[in-house]
Design an enzyme around this catalytic site. Structure first.
Site, PDB file in Angstrom:
ATOM      1  N   ASP A   1      15.350   4.621 -34.519  1.00 19.69           N
ATOM      2  CA  ASP A   1      15.262   4.484 -32.662  1.00 19.69           C
ATOM      3  C   ASP A   1      14.336   5.771 -32.702  1.00 19.69           C
ATOM      4  O   ASP A   1      12.558   5.524 -33.586  1.00 19.69           O
ATOM      5  CB  ASP A   1      16.120   4.921 -32.149  1.00 19.69           C
ATOM      6  CG  ASP A   1      17.057   4.529 -30.850  1.00 19.69           C
ATOM      7  OD1 ASP A   1      16.028   4.296 -30.104  1.00 19.69           O
ATOM      8  OD2 ASP A   1      17.793   3.406 -30.743  1.00 19.69           O
TER       9      ASP A   1
ATOM     10  N   HIS B   1      15.928   7.134 -26.406  1.00 17.53           N
ATOM     11  CA  HIS B   1      16.992   6.273 -25.983  1.00 17.53           C
ATOM     12  C   HIS B   1      17.922   7.120 -27.689  1.00 17.53           C
ATOM     13  O   HIS B   1      19.104   6.545 -27.942  1.00 17.53           O
ATOM     14  CB  HIS B   1      16.010   5.451 -26.495  1.00 17.53           C
ATOM     15  CG  HIS B   1      16.731   3.962 -26.827  1.00 17.53           C
ATOM     16  ND1 HIS B   1      17.478   3.645 -27.861  1.00 17.53           N
ATOM     17  CD2 HIS B   1      17.528   3.376 -26.318  1.00 17.53           C
ATOM     18  CE1 HIS B   1      17.748   2.661 -28.082  1.00 17.53           C
ATOM     19  NE2 HIS B   1      17.913   1.915 -26.247  1.00 17.53           N
TER      20      HIS B   1
ATOM     21  N   SER C   1      21.824  -1.982 -26.688  1.00 20.78           N
ATOM     22  CA  SER C   1      22.239  -0.670 -27.587  1.00 20.78           C
ATOM     23  C   SER C   1      22.551   0.023 -27.447  1.00 20.78           C
ATOM     24  O   SER C   1      23.128   0.932 -28.347  1.00 20.78           O
ATOM     25  CB  SER C   1      20.592   0.153 -26.374  1.00 20.78           C
ATOM     26  OG  SER C   1      19.289  -0.330 -26.619  1.00 20.78           O
TER      27      SER C   1
ATOM     28  N   ASN D   1      19.372  -8.019 -24.963  1.00 25.09           N
ATOM     29  CA  ASN D   1      19.772  -7.488 -23.869  1.00 25.09           C
ATOM     30  C   ASN D   1      19.216  -8.687 -22.345  1.00 25.09           C
ATOM     31  O   ASN D   1      18.865  -8.540 -21.104  1.00 25.09           O
ATOM     32  CB  ASN D   1      19.539  -6.057 -22.462  1.00 25.09           C
ATOM     33  CG  ASN D   1      20.290  -5.625 -22.663  1.00 25.09           C
ATOM     34  OD1 ASN D   1      21.050  -4.847 -24.024  1.00 25.09           O
ATOM     35  ND2 ASN D   1      20.054  -3.850 -22.865  1.00 25.09           N
TER      36      ASN D   1
END
Length: 454
Positions: free
Chosen positions: A160, A192, A347, A282
């Site tokens: 990430d 994130h 996520s 998403n």
């Protein structure tokens, strides 16, 4: 902490570029080249590149192209290389009999939506089979029931933006493995990755509270990144796991347009026994359009809200393997060692399942193959609970087999039975054991409990 501003973002990593072939590349576009198996030795890739350029009467690599080369990957994970080349060079590579394909090295971008909120409801939802009755995601009035083995001895690699490994919620269980992207090495500037890691294994906010977090920074500090960096991260994990021999999980809360390269790297990691958990995406589209969620080898995770509705943004379709909480999810912030924030997205759903995989490994006291683990998750899942799903999408919501306690009297003995039996029976069934073995295990637990409580 009650005065902290809690930020929420719709934070699935998504790509803004469409996949293109080698004929559609712009000048200087980075590409990923994959060889056919056993065609080019790993230490000969640079020579191979120069030979192909020479054969095509193209100029040798310039300094910028040399600095962009990524050639040191383990051939068992991804037999190829990446770099910044001219379209003519990319076409020359694609024309070689040694090459399976040439694809663009995509860049990614995170999009954010903010609200103020604080409620770790997701942990309760994955530890009970039915919907939370009258739950309010803005209230911290939820409970999480779990076995205290809690993923101990399992490594979760978070590929990430990095992880704030000094956060108090990790309690020293987080380390920084490697950085493959631009930005500050060894730090999470964007935030994130820290949030994702906290969901998987935070002491307060996480599923597997004793698992180890290993940060692998594959995204830049602005939330963008290259597919080749993700492949480099997967390569790092595979190499590291070969040394540690520990049960290991890759969490990829990242999605790209359909890409043979990223799918192949994930499949190679899975073939080495590494569990790869990915976000379904998403975009509210069929996950079959995206990578690595479309890959059969990974566990692709969609998102739900506190009322068991499929999240409005969650991708769907036959390549989604399971759903988990992904709306208004409280986890860790990167601003300070005690920061928290709230994010929405698949996520967030993916690390719920990554944590659950770590949890099940320690609960079983043994690792299983990734395909077996996928079936185990689906066997354990709460079925038919999710509202608003399309008919072609699996209606399975992640569940840890919630441990309950039963009390019985046998003669003068008080027996305390843990209802891990449900989990163990399902796992044994998954491993094609006859029911008589499951029954024998149940009777053995009763015997053990009677002796321990006598």
């Amino acid at each position: 902490m009650s005065k902290l501003l809690i930020w929420t973002c719709l934070s699935m990593v998504s790509l803004t570029l469409a996949q293109a072939g080698s004929n559609d590349l712009l000048p200087g576009d980075p590409v990923i080249v994959r060889f056919h198996a056993a065609r080019v030795a790993s230490d000969s890739r640079r020579d191979w590149i120069n030979n192909q350029l020479n054969k095509a009467s193209l100029p040798p690599l310039n300094d910028i192209q040399v600095s962009s080369l990524k050639t040191g990957w383990d051939t068992g994970i991804f037999d190829g290389f990446a770099g910044q080349f001219t379209p003519e060079a990319a076409r020359a590579f694609a024309a070689s009999a040694d090459v399976a394909y040439v694809v663009p090295d995509f860049r990614t971008k995170i999009s954010d939506i903010t609200v103020q909120n604080n409620a770790p409801w997701g942990l309760q939802r994955i530890s009970q089979p039915d919907r939370i009755a009258g739950g309010d995601p803005s209230q911290s009035t939820f409970t999480y029931t779990f076995d205290d083995s809690a993923g101990e001895g399992v490594d979760i690699y978070v590929l990430d933006t990095g992880v704030r490994i000094s956060h108090v919620d990790f309690g020293g269980r987080a380390t920084f493995g490697a950085t493959f992207s631009r930005g500050v090495p060894g730090q999470d500037i964007e935030g994130h990755g820290t949030h994702v890691a906290g969901i998987a294994a935070g002491a307060v906010h996480g599923v597997a509270k004793s698992a180890n977090i290993i940060a692998v920074k594959v995204m830049d500090d602005d939330g963008t990144g290259a597919t080749s960096n993700i492949i480099a991260g997967i390569n790092f994990v595979a190499t590291n796991v070969a040394t540690t021999n520990r049960p290991s999980i890759i969490n990829l809360s990242i999605t790209t347009p359909a890409s043979q390269a990223i799918d192949a790297a994930c499949a190679a990691a899975v073939s080495r026994g590494i569990h790869v958990i990915v976000a379904a995406g998403n975009e509210n589209v069929d996950a079959a359009q995206t990578s690595p969620a479309r890959s059969e080898s990974v566990i692709s995770v969609g998102a739900t809200d506190i009322n068991d509705n499929a999240a409005s943004f969650s991708n769907f379709g036959q390549t989604v393997d399971i759903f988990a909480p992904g709306v208004s999810i409280i986890s860790l912030g990167n601003e300070a060692d005690d920061a928290i924030k709230t994010l929405d997205g698949t996520s967030m759903a993916a690390p719920m399942v990554s944590g659950l995989v770590a949890y099940l490994i320690t609960l079983q006291q043994q690792n299983v193959s990734p395909p077996q683990m996928k079936v185990s998750l689906q066997n354990l899942a709460s079925k038919g609970k999710i509202l608003g799903l399309r008919p072609d999408t699996i209606n399975h919501l992640a569940f840890n087999g919630k441990i309950k306690f039963y009390f019985q009297t046998v003669g003068h003995c008080s027996i305390r039975l843990q209802a891990q039996v449900l989990v163990l029976v399902l796992l044994l069934r998954n491993q094609a054991q006859p029911f008589s073995n499951s029954k024998a295990l149940f009777l053995q637990l009763i015997t053990w409990s009677a002796h321990s409580q006598h």
